[in-house]
Enzyme design. Structure first.
Site, PDB file in Angstrom:
ATOM      1  N   SER A 177      -4.835   8.764  17.896  1.00 27.44           N
ATOM      2  CA  SER A 177      -5.545   8.460  16.666  1.00 27.44           C
ATOM      3  C   SER A 177      -6.358   7.171  16.808  1.00 27.44           C
ATOM      4  O   SER A 177      -7.200   7.071  17.698  1.00 27.44           O
ATOM      5  CB  SER A 177      -4.548   8.391  15.500  1.00 27.44           C
ATOM      6  OG  SER A 177      -5.205   8.385  14.262  1.00 27.44           O
ATOM      7  N   ASP A 270      -7.900  19.143  12.587  1.00 32.92           N
ATOM      8  CA  ASP A 270      -7.856  17.682  12.539  1.00 32.92           C
ATOM      9  C   ASP A 270      -9.152  17.140  11.945  1.00 32.92           C
ATOM     10  O   ASP A 270     -10.239  17.630  12.235  1.00 32.92           O
ATOM     11  CB  ASP A 270      -7.660  17.139  13.958  1.00 32.92           C
ATOM     12  CG  ASP A 270      -7.186  15.695  13.986  1.00 32.92           C
ATOM     13  OD1 ASP A 270      -7.871  14.831  13.401  1.00 32.92           O
ATOM     14  OD2 ASP A 270      -6.136  15.436  14.592  1.00 32.92           O
ATOM     15  N   HIS A 300      -3.844  16.693  12.011  1.00 33.82           N
ATOM     16  CA  HIS A 300      -3.726  15.354  12.572  1.00 33.82           C
ATOM     17  C   HIS A 300      -2.267  14.880  12.571  1.00 33.82           C
ATOM     18  O   HIS A 300      -1.603  14.889  11.544  1.00 33.82           O
ATOM     19  CB  HIS A 300      -4.581  14.367  11.766  1.00 33.82           C
ATOM     20  CG  HIS A 300      -4.751  13.039  12.429  1.00 33.82           C
ATOM     21  ND1 HIS A 300      -5.537  12.854  13.541  1.00 33.82           N
ATOM     22  CD2 HIS A 300      -4.224  11.817  12.144  1.00 33.82           C
ATOM     23  CE1 HIS A 300      -5.499  11.591  13.908  1.00 33.82           C
ATOM     24  NE2 HIS A 300      -4.702  10.935  13.076  1.00 33.82           N
TER      25      HIS A 300
END
Length: 333
Positions: A177, A270, A300
């Site tokens: 991330s 995502d 995600h």
């Protein structure tokens, strides 16, 4: 009467927009494999201010376990703001590879201690010397504070490679991330400063602030509202505004030529799916070897939320496989 009519129209539009978002979310959840679903997918909590951020940090400041047989130590770097955790295994050979891990959290949350389990697994399974960076977080510490901490970790490994038993030509920078976004930025600066870096492993990377301006992206877990707040906190200005500072937004870099070989893992549900694929395509077009691993039905952070789901076990196994292939067998992807 006109004022009341306008107020009613505004309220109706607001309710209508909410209903559209709800339908979109239900459609997206329907695309998630049953083993990967969780209740919070139906009611995400956008991060839009420091109060909500404080609540999120309080819930997620966990400490995971270190695998038996792995030595974990905290290191404070003199003259820098970086704090590191290192992981070593007695079976590690001389002149081994090393990996820098950068945790996720949108630049605004998360901590290194929450990755003790994953980092110690890398050290144990792959025979790597692993460094896990507890970098400073925004909005208290906006760019370049956290980025500097991460790059300082790479400088430290290079400076101490001989005494640590590390081959400086076999260093990997990796993250998830926002940590993957920081890893991409570290790879860019390493290239610019002529610092050896073998590989960059980017797990659902947060690379482009301009995506925060798009209302049509997936709503599961990390939302567009959270994305806007996170980028504004990190950059110190609204997303999409002019950004001349190098390394602040990896996707804004003009040339990607000469960067380290890359692997990008991303799910098709995502929020960062499109920007991750675009960055991978640009790397490939620039002559950089880059493998893109795409998972259908993955939102995600799904590997952390549902680690026992078969699809997520396969995703984590692929991370270990690509690292083993690249470092242990000394093969390019």
């Amino acid at each position: 009467m006109v004022g009341r009519a306008l107020a009613l129209a505004g309220a109706t539009a607001f309710v209508g927009a909410g209903a559209v978002r709800l339908r979109r979310r239900r459609l997206l959840i329907g695309q998630v494999p049953p083993q990967m679903r969780r209740a919070s997918l139906h009611v995400p909590m956008p991060i839009t201010n420091r109060v909500v951020l404080g609540q999120l940090r309080a819930r997620r400041q966990g400490v995971s376990y270190v695998l038996d047989g792995v030595t974990c130590q905290a290191v404070s770097l003199p003259g820098t703001e970086a704090t590191l955790w290192t992981y070593d295994h007695p079976g590690r050979g001389d002149a081994s590879g090393a990996l820098i891990w950068l945790h996720g959290g949108g630049f605004i949350s998360g901590n290194a201690a929450g990755s003790h389990d994953f980092c110690s697994q890398l050290a144990s399974d792959l025979g790597l010397f692993v460094v896990n960076v507890d970098y400073r977080l925004a909005p208290e510490h906006p760019f370049p504070a956290g980025f500097d901490d991460c790059f300082d970790a790479l400088l430290w490994i290079h400076a101490h490679a001989d005494e640590l038993g590390i081959n400086p030509d076999r260093i990997v920078v990796a993250g998830s991330s926002a940590g993957a976004g920081l890893a991409a930025a570290v790879a860019q600066r390493a290239h610019d400063e002529g610092l050896s870096l073998a590989f960059q492993l980017l797990v659902y990377p947060m690379l482009d602030d301009r995506s925060a301006l798009r209302p049509d992206l997936p709503l599961l877990t990390w939302s567009a509202a959270s994305n806007r707040y996170a980028w504004k906190s990190y950059l110190g200005h609204r997303p999409g505004a002019p950004e001349p500072r190098a390394y602040a937004v990896p996707a804004r870099r003009t040339s990607l030529r000469g960067l380290a070989t890359a692997w990008i893992g991303i799910g098709d549900l995502d929020l960062f799916h499109e920007e991750a694929l675009a960055y991978g395509d640009r790397l490939q077009a620039s002559g950089v070897a880059c493998e893109i691993y795409e998972v259908k039905g993955m939102y995600h952070g799904a590997d952390a939320a549902r680690p026992d789901a078969p699809q997520m076990r396969a995703f984590r196994a692929e991370i270990l496989r690509i690292l083993r292939t690249f470092l242990d067998q000394d093969q390019a992807i």
